[in-house]
Design a protein around this motif. Structure first.
Motif, mmCIF file in Angstrom:
data_model
loop_
_atom_site.group_PDB
_atom_site.id
_atom_site.type_symbol
_atom_site.label_atom_id
_atom_site.label_comp_id
_atom_site.label_asym_id
_atom_site.label_seq_id
_atom_site.Cartn_x
_atom_site.Cartn_y
_atom_site.Cartn_z
ATOM 1 N N GLU A 151 2.361 1.701 -3.464
ATOM 2 C CA GLU A 151 1.367 2.168 -4.424
ATOM 3 C C GLU A 151 1.098 3.658 -4.229
ATOM 4 O O GLU A 151 0.975 4.409 -5.204
ATOM 5 C CB GLU A 151 0.068 1.383 -4.253
ATOM 6 C CG GLU A 151 -1.010 1.745 -5.267
ATOM 7 C CD GLU A 151 -0.570 1.537 -6.711
ATOM 8 O OE1 GLU A 151 -1.031 2.300 -7.589
ATOM 9 O OE2 GLU A 151 0.253 0.627 -6.962
ATOM 10 N N GLN A 152 1.036 4.093 -2.974
ATOM 11 C CA GLN A 152 0.852 5.517 -2.708
ATOM 12 C C GLN A 152 2.039 6.325 -3.222
ATOM 13 O O GLN A 152 1.864 7.404 -3.806
ATOM 14 C CB GLN A 152 0.667 5.743 -1.206
ATOM 15 C CG GLN A 152 0.477 7.211 -0.844
ATOM 16 C CD GLN A 152 0.302 7.428 0.647
ATOM 17 O OE1 GLN A 152 0.141 6.475 1.403
ATOM 18 N NE2 GLN A 152 0.340 8.670 1.081
ATOM 19 N N GLU A 153 3.253 5.780 -3.000
ATOM 20 C CA GLU A 153 4.449 6.477 -3.471
ATOM 21 C C GLU A 153 4.467 6.542 -4.994
ATOM 22 O O GLU A 153 4.860 7.578 -5.576
ATOM 23 C CB GLU A 153 5.696 5.759 -2.961
ATOM 24 C CG GLU A 153 6.973 6.567 -3.084
ATOM 25 C CD GLU A 153 6.946 7.830 -2.245
ATOM 26 O OE1 GLU A 153 7.486 8.860 -2.723
ATOM 27 O OE2 GLU A 153 6.382 7.806 -1.135
ATOM 28 N N MET A 210 1.883 6.706 -6.984
ATOM 29 C CA MET A 210 0.913 7.723 -7.382
ATOM 30 C C MET A 210 1.459 9.126 -7.152
ATOM 31 O O MET A 210 1.247 10.037 -7.969
ATOM 32 C CB MET A 210 -0.388 7.518 -6.599
ATOM 33 C CG MET A 210 -1.130 6.232 -6.951
ATOM 34 S SD MET A 210 -2.551 5.926 -5.864
ATOM 35 C CE MET A 210 -3.559 7.363 -6.239
ATOM 36 N N GLU A 211 2.190 9.305 -6.049
ATOM 37 C CA GLU A 211 2.772 10.619 -5.762
ATOM 38 C C GLU A 211 3.842 10.987 -6.784
ATOM 39 O O GLU A 211 3.976 12.158 -7.170
ATOM 40 C CB GLU A 211 3.352 10.637 -4.350
ATOM 41 C CG GLU A 211 2.292 10.577 -3.257
ATOM 42 C CD GLU A 211 2.892 10.454 -1.871
ATOM 43 O OE1 GLU A 211 4.133 10.293 -1.767
ATOM 44 O OE2 GLU A 211 2.126 10.503 -0.874
ATOM 45 N N ALA A 223 0.833 -1.205 0.000
ATOM 46 C CA ALA A 223 0.000 0.000 0.000
ATOM 47 C C ALA A 223 0.869 1.257 0.000
ATOM 48 O O ALA A 223 0.567 2.240 -0.700
ATOM 49 C CB ALA A 223 -0.916 -0.010 1.225
ATOM 50 N N ALA A 224 1.954 1.225 0.782
ATOM 51 C CA ALA A 224 2.855 2.374 0.829
ATOM 52 C C ALA A 224 3.540 2.590 -0.518
ATOM 53 O O ALA A 224 3.708 3.730 -0.969
ATOM 54 C CB ALA A 224 3.901 2.174 1.926
ATOM 55 N N GLU A 226 8.584 15.186 -5.190
ATOM 56 C CA GLU A 226 9.196 13.957 -4.704
ATOM 57 C C GLU A 226 10.719 14.029 -4.795
ATOM 58 O O GLU A 226 11.428 13.496 -3.937
ATOM 59 C CB GLU A 226 8.679 12.760 -5.505
ATOM 60 C CG GLU A 226 7.209 12.443 -5.258
ATOM 61 C CD GLU A 226 6.931 12.139 -3.799
ATOM 62 O OE1 GLU A 226 7.577 11.227 -3.237
ATOM 63 O OE2 GLU A 226 6.090 12.833 -3.201
#
Length: 231
Positions: A83-85, A87-88, A80-81, A96
């Motif tokens: 996938e969030q990264e 997307m960011e 999950a982390a 970033e």
């Protein structure tokens, strides 16, 4: 300068060593305590063996299940982390990049050098750089649920087999003292081995696990003896 010099650090062993020693200790202490408790209740030799074998199987499966669920939850969190990264990075790569450079500045690099390092690492593998340096996730440290479950069950089984083997080789009328003494000796050896491999004081490591093993066996022996009298 020494060509080919490599440094060996004991801290790299702590992860797998901790899991292996914990599993073996759990198997040894729980099975030995179960055997001593049942023997103190004046059970037959065959019933003691059945109890020990049942404790081994149940304990190994419990360890495997618990480890699998725990590590799988960790893996889900990592995914999950990541996938969030991802997307960011797609939404605002400049931010970033600045964030990664800031991490390197906090670690001691000059701002200009930190910016160059961040640029080069992100050009090579942006998600990998953020996973490693921002999230602390690497390929060698990422969660592997099935591997963890098998390792935990295997180490528990090895530990549990030791007191069972002692039961098989010992006369019935001396089971409690023989199993207790042998199990405490095994525990001391395990504790000393783990301490030595991890660079910790050997005597303290051996004494620690021996004390708690003796306490567990003493309590279960007392409960078994009391229930045996009642029965």
């Amino acid at each position: 300068m020494h060509a080919g010099h490599r440094e060996h650090h004991l801290s790299g062993r702590t992860s797998w060593l901790r899991a292996a020693v914990l599993g073996a200790n759990d198997g040894l202490v729980s099975t030995a305590s179960l055997i001593v408790g049942v023997a103190a209740a004046h059970a037959s030799h065959s019933n003691i063996l059945v109890a020990g074998a049942a404790g081994l199987v149940a304990g190994a499966m419990s360890m495997a299940t618990g480890e699998y669920v725990s590590v799988h939850s960790q893996k889900d969190s990592e995914q999950a982390a990541l996938e969030q990264e991802r997307m960011e990075l797609q939404a605002n790569v400049a931010a970033e990049h600045k964030e990664l450079a800031g991490i390197y500045v906090r670690r001691g690099l000059e701002p200009e050098l930190a910016k160059q390092v961040a640029e080069q690492l992100m050009a090579h593998d942006a998600l990998g750089a953020h996973a490693r340096d921002e999230l602390g996730i690497t390929a060698t440290q990422s969660a592997r649920p099935l591997q963890a479950a098998l390792a935990s069950a295997g180490s528990f089984t090895v530990g549990a087999m030791l007191p069972i083997a002692v039961v098989m080789l010992s006369p019935h009328n001396h089971l409690v003292p023989v199993v207790s003494a042998a199990s405490l000796l095994f525990l001391a050896l395990l504790g000393a081995l783990a301490a030595r491999a991890g660079g910790a004081p050997v005597a303290a490591g051996a004494l620690r696990v021996t004390f708690w093993g003796a306490l567990a066996m003493g309590i279960t022996a007392g409960i078994g003896a009391a229930l045996g009298v009642v029965a």
